[in-house]
Scaffold this motif. Structure first.
Motif, mmCIF file in Angstrom:
data_model
loop_
_atom_site.group_PDB
_atom_site.id
_atom_site.type_symbol
_atom_site.label_atom_id
_atom_site.label_comp_id
_atom_site.label_asym_id
_atom_site.label_seq_id
_atom_site.Cartn_x
_atom_site.Cartn_y
_atom_site.Cartn_z
ATOM 1 N N TYR A 123 -20.125 41.218 -5.000
ATOM 2 C CA TYR A 123 -20.248 40.371 -6.194
ATOM 3 C C TYR A 123 -21.166 39.182 -5.920
ATOM 4 C CZ TYR A 123 -18.799 37.584 -10.235
ATOM 5 O OH TYR A 123 -18.793 36.845 -11.400
ATOM 6 N N TYR A 183 -16.539 50.428 -0.445
ATOM 7 C CA TYR A 183 -15.876 49.431 0.411
ATOM 8 C C TYR A 183 -15.111 50.122 1.545
ATOM 9 C CZ TYR A 183 -11.956 50.646 -2.690
ATOM 10 O OH TYR A 183 -11.011 51.332 -3.415
ATOM 11 N N ALA A 237 -11.178 43.756 0.252
ATOM 12 C CA ALA A 237 -11.354 42.579 -0.596
ATOM 13 C C ALA A 237 -12.592 41.785 -0.191
ATOM 14 C CB ALA A 237 -10.106 41.700 -0.538
ATOM 15 N N ASP A 238 -12.819 41.672 1.103
ATOM 16 C CA ASP A 238 -14.015 40.964 1.585
ATOM 17 C C ASP A 238 -15.289 41.682 1.158
ATOM 18 O OD1 ASP A 238 -12.427 39.044 2.785
ATOM 19 O OD2 ASP A 238 -12.686 39.823 4.826
ATOM 20 N N ARG A 260 -11.042 35.373 -6.310
ATOM 21 C CA ARG A 260 -11.672 34.754 -5.145
ATOM 22 C C ARG A 260 -13.019 34.134 -5.511
ATOM 23 N NH1 ARG A 260 -11.655 38.765 -0.159
ATOM 24 N NH2 ARG A 260 -11.826 36.843 1.044
ATOM 25 N N THR A 263 -11.195 40.142 -6.659
ATOM 26 C CA THR A 263 -12.581 39.679 -6.523
ATOM 27 C C THR A 263 -12.865 38.537 -7.491
ATOM 28 O OG1 THR A 263 -13.333 41.843 -5.769
ATOM 29 C CG2 THR A 263 -14.997 40.370 -6.679
ATOM 30 N N GLU A 266 -3.538 37.727 -2.978
ATOM 31 C CA GLU A 266 -4.731 38.520 -2.718
ATOM 32 C C GLU A 266 -4.403 39.983 -2.433
ATOM 33 O OE1 GLU A 266 -7.404 36.774 0.058
ATOM 34 O OE2 GLU A 266 -7.913 35.118 -1.276
ATOM 35 N N LEU A 325 -8.517 45.437 -6.841
ATOM 36 C CA LEU A 325 -9.575 44.732 -6.112
ATOM 37 C C LEU A 325 -10.497 43.977 -7.065
ATOM 38 C CD1 LEU A 325 -10.421 47.441 -3.433
ATOM 39 C CD2 LEU A 325 -9.505 45.156 -2.970
ATOM 40 N N CYS A 359 -15.717 43.626 -1.448
ATOM 41 C CA CYS A 359 -15.912 43.508 -2.893
ATOM 42 C C CYS A 359 -16.460 42.130 -3.260
ATOM 43 C CB CYS A 359 -14.600 43.781 -3.617
ATOM 44 S SG CYS A 359 -14.010 45.486 -3.466
ATOM 45 N N LEU A 360 -15.934 41.087 -2.632
ATOM 46 C CA LEU A 360 -16.445 39.745 -2.918
ATOM 47 C C LEU A 360 -17.886 39.606 -2.429
ATOM 48 C CD1 LEU A 360 -16.001 36.890 -3.984
ATOM 49 C CD2 LEU A 360 -15.143 36.264 -1.705
#
Length: 282
Positions: A106, A87, A99-100, A137, A134, A197, A130, A102-103
């Protein structure tokens, strides 16, 4: 203080270990980011289990290669593959970039057909934080949860409000509070550090899958782990907390340590049990 490039090089030199001979690795892409994919060398290891790993490093340093021996140790218990995400790092890419990423990783695994009941998540330090973000979110977006998650020394309170930030200052062999404050400042870049977050300790954790949290008693982040376990339990999440006496931050990185080996064995079996793959780790 060293510049960021020097810090990254020093971190990699300190913790990177030789690639495991029984694990094959290849570079791939996930969620629009580079990633390291790991598979067991045994030709029979073609199962459907997937481990998504998020490395640590205070959001500033670290890489999938540095923590590959941790990812490999967990994978040995599973029947499938692991993917460790590269990331984006701060300060070049501040919150919410990591964070973006990682999401997105997923979400892509699910979109590619991975069964969430065959999917587990793990991470260390900032990467463990994170992992929690994740899952939160993903839950809020209506995505299914993974089968379980393992969190090594999670960094989940970027406000540094835990009592161990004071009680373990001078005991922790790696960090002083000012070190963590600087790292977290690179990532938060002026954002409210208490936001869920950024500091998922203060979030609603309901609906998350079973968690295993491992932490050392000699680290500044001890109370992050202890309070996270309490928060999860209060939100009706199945959680197991293991505190290793006299162990430092992410002690699992020390591949010559009996304590690290035993902790990784327990973590791998925890994941395997939730996936029904326990025989793979026997």
């Amino acid at each position: 203080m060293q510049n960021v490039a020097e810090q990254r090089a020093q971190f990699a030199a300190m913790f990177t270990r030789p690639l495991p001979t029984d694990i094959g690795t290849s570079v791939t892409t996930l969620g629009g980011r580079p990633a390291l994919e790991l598979r067991k060398a045994a030709p029979s290891a073609e199962g459907q289990d997937v481990l998504l790993y998020f490395h640590g490093g205070g959001f500033v340093v670290g890489s999938p290669r540095v923590t590959v021996h941790i990812t490999a140790a967990l994978l040995r218990h599973l029947d499938g593959r692991a993917v460790s995400l590269d990331y984006r790092l701060a300060p070049e890419h501040a919150f919410p970039a990591a964070a973006d990423d990682c999401l997105a990783a997923y979400r892509e695994l699910l979109d590619s057909g991975v069964d969430p009941q065959r999917l587990v998540v793990a991470g260390d330090s900032a990467g463990a934080g994170l992992a929690v973000v994740t899952m939160m979110r993903a839950r809020d977006a209506g995505l299914p949860m993974p089968a379980a998650a393992v969190l090594f020394s999670p960094a989940v309170d970027l406000t540094l409000s835990g009592a161990s930030m004071r009680s373990k200052d001078g005991v922790d062999p790696f960090f002083a509070p000012a070190d963590l404050d600087w790292l977290f400042d690179q990532y938060t870049a002026g954002s409210d550090r208490s936001a869920p977050e950024l500091s998922p300790l203060f979030a609603d954790l309901s609906g998350l899958p079973p968690l295993l949290i491992q932490v050392g008693s000699s680290e500044l982040l001890l109370d992050d782990a202890v309070r996270l376990a309490g928060r999860a339990a209060a939100d009706e999440v199945a959680v197991t907390l293991e505190v290793a006496p006299r162990q430092p931050h992410v002690f699992q990185l020390d591949d010559g340590s009996a304590e690290a080996a035993a902790a990784l064995e327990r973590a791998g079996r925890f994941l395997a049990t939730r996936l029904g793959s326990e025989k793979e780790g026997s």
